[in-house]
Design a protein around this motif. Structure first.
Motif, mmCIF file in Angstrom:
data_model
loop_
_atom_site.group_PDB
_atom_site.id
_atom_site.type_symbol
_atom_site.label_atom_id
_atom_site.label_comp_id
_atom_site.label_asym_id
_atom_site.label_seq_id
_atom_site.Cartn_x
_atom_site.Cartn_y
_atom_site.Cartn_z
ATOM 1 N N LYS A 30 0.821 -1.206 0.000
ATOM 2 C CA LYS A 30 0.000 0.000 0.000
ATOM 3 C C LYS A 30 0.858 1.260 0.000
ATOM 4 O O LYS A 30 0.708 2.130 -0.841
ATOM 5 C CB LYS A 30 -0.924 0.016 1.235
ATOM 6 N N TRP B 273 -8.502 -3.550 6.174
ATOM 7 C CA TRP B 273 -8.571 -2.344 6.994
ATOM 8 C C TRP B 273 -8.105 -2.584 8.425
ATOM 9 O O TRP B 273 -7.460 -1.733 9.028
ATOM 10 C CB TRP B 273 -9.989 -1.755 6.969
ATOM 11 N N ILE C 69 -4.270 -2.638 8.080
ATOM 12 C CA ILE C 69 -3.701 -1.301 7.840
ATOM 13 C C ILE C 69 -3.679 -0.482 9.138
ATOM 14 O O ILE C 69 -2.679 0.143 9.484
ATOM 15 C CB ILE C 69 -4.527 -0.571 6.746
ATOM 16 N N GLU D 294 -6.272 6.599 9.243
ATOM 17 C CA GLU D 294 -5.698 5.696 8.234
ATOM 18 C C GLU D 294 -6.536 5.694 6.961
ATOM 19 O O GLU D 294 -6.021 5.712 5.851
ATOM 20 C CB GLU D 294 -5.567 4.274 8.778
ATOM 21 N N LYS D 295 -7.837 5.661 7.148
ATOM 22 C CA LYS D 295 -8.730 5.636 5.984
ATOM 23 C C LYS D 295 -8.585 6.922 5.172
ATOM 24 O O LYS D 295 -8.548 6.902 3.949
ATOM 25 C CB LYS D 295 -10.174 5.433 6.438
ATOM 26 N N LEU E 196 -5.974 8.716 4.847
ATOM 27 C CA LEU E 196 -4.721 8.723 4.100
ATOM 28 C C LEU E 196 -4.769 7.808 2.891
ATOM 29 O O LEU E 196 -4.053 8.006 1.921
ATOM 30 C CB LEU E 196 -3.556 8.301 5.017
ATOM 31 N N ILE E 197 -5.615 6.785 2.946
ATOM 32 C CA ILE E 197 -5.623 5.805 1.867
ATOM 33 C C ILE E 197 -6.701 6.067 0.821
ATOM 34 O O ILE E 197 -6.432 6.072 -0.370
ATOM 35 C CB ILE E 197 -5.741 4.379 2.443
#
Lengths: 188, 91
Positions: free
Chosen positions: A147, A169, A172, B19-20, B22-23
């Motif tokens: 990623k 998720w 991550i 995190e979400k 950033l992705i």
């Protein structure tokens, strides 16, 4: 018959070996594996040199072969990908958070005090970063690297590593929390 | 507890949203949730900053390993080219 007009295998080692090696090293952190891969890439490239159409540069083509081989290694490193116990990973979050979602005081993120304008400082930090990445479980490392280093699509990562989107998720999130905690512990 | 109140106190959820973000980015609703949380939570603000920094540093790792001249040793390279020539001569 080799498409020698397009590819020049006589110069491959001179032109690309160090590049491919550094590429593999940054993604595998294993000298021996990285070395072996460079050799494998050249041999595989020879075998399918007739498939090279010259649409990309020689280096891009070799790097693409290398990328696929790296993913193969990620897969081998994390056996039983399907059975990743998400529940267990979620429970492990309890190391960092209370049940209500609050940070536990001992895990509060603190400032790194990193000076990104100082190359030496940054170099030291990179070493710590690599050290901490290596400590991640193999599958997390694979997901995280694909990623953030490769910028692969989430879909590709899930397909290649056989991870569900929900697991992706969790991984991550979890990988970043662990990595950050390790950086804090080692760096400060 | 209402959904807004829930996020105000939930750092685990907030770090996930970071995190979400950033992705793949956040929905409007998620953006609002995170905004409200970060407004009141200095600990997660540190996480937010560091998480983005880590991503940036990871992207640069390959570049820096190139600058550091991570190299194969010459003996290995000679052997490698030799091997390639052998394969070429087979055909």
């Amino acid at each position: 018959m080799l498409t020698t007009q397009l590819l020049n295998p006589h110069k491959w080692v001179d032109n690309h070996a160090d590049y491919l090696y550094a590429f593999a090293m940054s993604r595998l952190s294993d000298e021996e594996q990285a070395r072996d891969l460079v050799q494998e890439v050249f041999l595989a490239a020879l075998e399918r040199s007739d498939k090279f159409e010259g649409k990309s540069s020689e280096r891009t083509w070799l790097t693409a072969i290398l990328k696929n081989k790296i993913i193969d290694i990620y897969r081998k490193r994390s056996p039983g990908l399907n059975n990743l116990p998400v529940k267990a990973a979620e429970q492990e979050q309890q190391d960092f958070f209370y049940e209500d979602g609050h940070w536990k005081e001992e895990h509060w993120p603190q400032e790194f005090g990193l000076n990104t304008d100082d190359p030496l400082h940054e170099k030291e930090f990179n070493k710590v970063l690599q050290h901490c990445m290596k400590k991640l479980p193999a599958l997390w490392f694979a997901v995280f690297t694909m990623k953030h280093m490769e910028d692969e699509s989430t879909e590709t990562i899930c397909t290649e590593l056989k991870v569900t989107s929900a697991n992706f998720w969790v991984i991550i999130h979890r990988a970043k929390i662990n990595l950050r905690a390790c950086l804090q512990k080692t760096w400060i | 507890m209402g959904p807004i109140k829930k996020i105000i106190y939930n750092c685990k959820r907030a770090t996930f949203l970071i995190e979400k973000k950033l992705i793949e980015g956040l929905t409007l609703r998620e953006k609002m949730e995170l905004y409200i949380h970060l407004y009141g939570c200095s600990v997660c603000r540190v996480f937010d900053k560091q998480s983005a920094l880590i991503n940036k540093m990871v992207q640069q790792l390959f570049k820096s390993s190139n600058d550091d001249k991570i190299r194969l040793d010459d003996t290995f390279k000679q052997g490698l080219q030799h091997r390639i020539e052998e394969e070429l001569n087979k055909n």
